[in-house]
Design a protein around this motif. Structure first.
Motif, PDB file in Angstrom:
ATOM      1  N   LEU A 170      25.995  39.643  56.399  1.00 16.27           N
ATOM      2  CA  LEU A 170      27.355  40.736  57.451  1.00 16.27           C
ATOM      3  C   LEU A 170      26.934  41.546  58.112  1.00 16.27           C
ATOM      4  N   GLY A 171      27.377  41.696  59.623  1.00 18.73           N
ATOM      5  CA  GLY A 171      27.100  42.892  60.106  1.00 18.73           C
ATOM      6  C   GLY A 171      27.837  42.590  61.470  1.00 18.73           C
ATOM      7  N   LYS A 172      27.693  42.690  62.257  1.00 23.96           N
ATOM      8  CA  LYS A 172      28.487  43.128  63.422  1.00 23.96           C
ATOM      9  C   LYS A 172      29.440  41.488  63.754  1.00 23.96           C
ATOM     10  N   VAL A 193      13.898  39.494  53.637  1.00 21.21           N
ATOM     11  CA  VAL A 193      13.325  40.729  54.545  1.00 21.21           C
ATOM     12  C   VAL A 193      14.162  41.951  54.987  1.00 21.21           C
ATOM     13  N   GLU A 194      13.129  43.039  54.543  1.00 22.99           N
ATOM     14  CA  GLU A 194      13.987  45.045  54.790  1.00 22.99           C
ATOM     15  C   GLU A 194      14.762  44.339  55.764  1.00 22.99           C
ATOM     16  N   GLY A 195      15.709  45.230  55.261  1.00 27.31           N
ATOM     17  CA  GLY A 195      17.188  45.332  56.636  1.00 27.31           C
ATOM     18  C   GLY A 195      17.880  44.372  57.210  1.00 27.31           C
ATOM     19  N   MET A 196      17.892  43.319  55.561  1.00 27.28           N
ATOM     20  CA  MET A 196      19.212  42.196  55.324  1.00 27.28           C
ATOM     21  C   MET A 196      20.504  42.363  54.729  1.00 27.28           C
ATOM     22  N   VAL A 197      21.656  42.208  55.692  1.00 26.81           N
ATOM     23  CA  VAL A 197      23.029  43.058  54.483  1.00 26.81           C
ATOM     24  C   VAL A 197      23.491  41.849  54.617  1.00 26.81           C
ATOM     25  N   VAL A 198      23.813  41.072  53.233  1.00 18.79           N
ATOM     26  CA  VAL A 198      24.643  40.337  53.192  1.00 18.79           C
ATOM     27  C   VAL A 198      25.692  40.641  51.525  1.00 18.79           C
TER      28      VAL A 198
END
Length: 272
Positions: A170-172, A193-198
């Motif tokens: 998920l993101g832009k 990995v660090e900074g992933m958004v799901v």
């Protein structure tokens, strides 16, 4: 390709997610016998726009509505209708919002009046599986670890785990890499990995895992007509651990539910 977010971008995504959380909380007071999902859809669109955001689903892939409302045997992608909800129904409401160029997207399954015990258990187990899956979203784990955990919990109760529909990055964009199935094998798939958004979103059926699509081209239902339940949270990988960006706290407050299930996934207390 996985799009990693900065901590600043994750905070913007939290704002988008909380718009959806507040929308679901507002709807929790309106979801009752005699109300149609079309009425709920209109309330949600107005509320999201009043918050300075845009409905995330409306127009996306030609979606005609702000909400996707899946009643009883509908799994996901149910289009709002004029049919009134009735006592004993369940309805899974999936909602999205676009704010600060980022999407929020999550879902909650509501009970209408007196729901039968078997369906209540399905709701409870599906919700449990959401947090069991989130717990596996951590540094050095892989996509298969989340799916395996959800699958094992739900299948141990005899439920069907939908294969054709999955969670997602998920993101832009509403749907980014990686796909997040609710089934799988440990140690398989893309590494977190660090900074992933799901968006982690178990879709669990009371019977067979098999589904079919209705003629409206959107609504997915169980093949055997048994009920299906859907819960969804937006989760970021922060400092190696899962951080929930969305919350069911607004829903729980509206329904008088006391819950600590999200506490372990927050680095700081949520202020309502």
């Amino acid at each position: 390709m996985i799009v990693v977010k900065t901590k600043e971008e994750i905070e913007l995504m939290r704002q988008s997610a909380l718009i959806v959380s507040k929308t679901l909380g507002m709807l929790a007071k309106e979801v009752k016998e005699g109300v149609s999902t079309m009425q709920l859809d209109k309330l949600a669109e107005e509320f999201i726009r009043d918050q300075g955001a845009l409905p995330g689903f409306l127009g996306l892939y030609d979606c005609p509505s702000t909400l996707l409302c899946s009643v009883n045997e509908a799994v996901v992608h149910g289009l709002p209708t004029q049919t009134p909800l009735k006592d004993g129904d369940i309805v899974s409401i999936d909602c999205g919002a676009l704010m600060n160029e980022f999407y929020g997207d999550h879902a909650y399954t509501f009970e209408i009046g007196e729901v039968d015990p078997e369906t209540k258990k399905l709701i409870q187990v599906t919700k449990e599986s959401l947090y069991i899956g989130i717990r596996e979203f951590k540094i050095n784990n892989r996509v298969g670890d989340v799916g395996y955990a959800i699958q094992q919990h739900c299948e141990s109760h005899g439920y069907g785990v939908v294969r054709e529909l999955v969670g997602h990055g998920l993101g832009k964009k509403m749907h980014e890499d990686p796909e997040m199935p609710n089934y799988g094998k440990r140690g398989r798939g893309k590494k977190f990995v660090e900074g992933m958004v799901v968006a982690i979103e178990p879709m669990i059926n009371g019977g067979t895992h098999k589904v079919r699509q209705l003629k409206d081209g959107w609504t997915i239902v169980t093949q055997d007509g048994k009920p299906s339940v859907h819960f969804e949270h937006d989760v970021a990988l922060v400092d190696g651990k899962p951080e929930i960006l969305s919350t069911f706290a607004y829903v729980h407050e509206a329904l008088g539910i006391v819950s600590t299930e999200e506490d372990e996934f927050r680095q700081k207390a949520l202020v309502l």
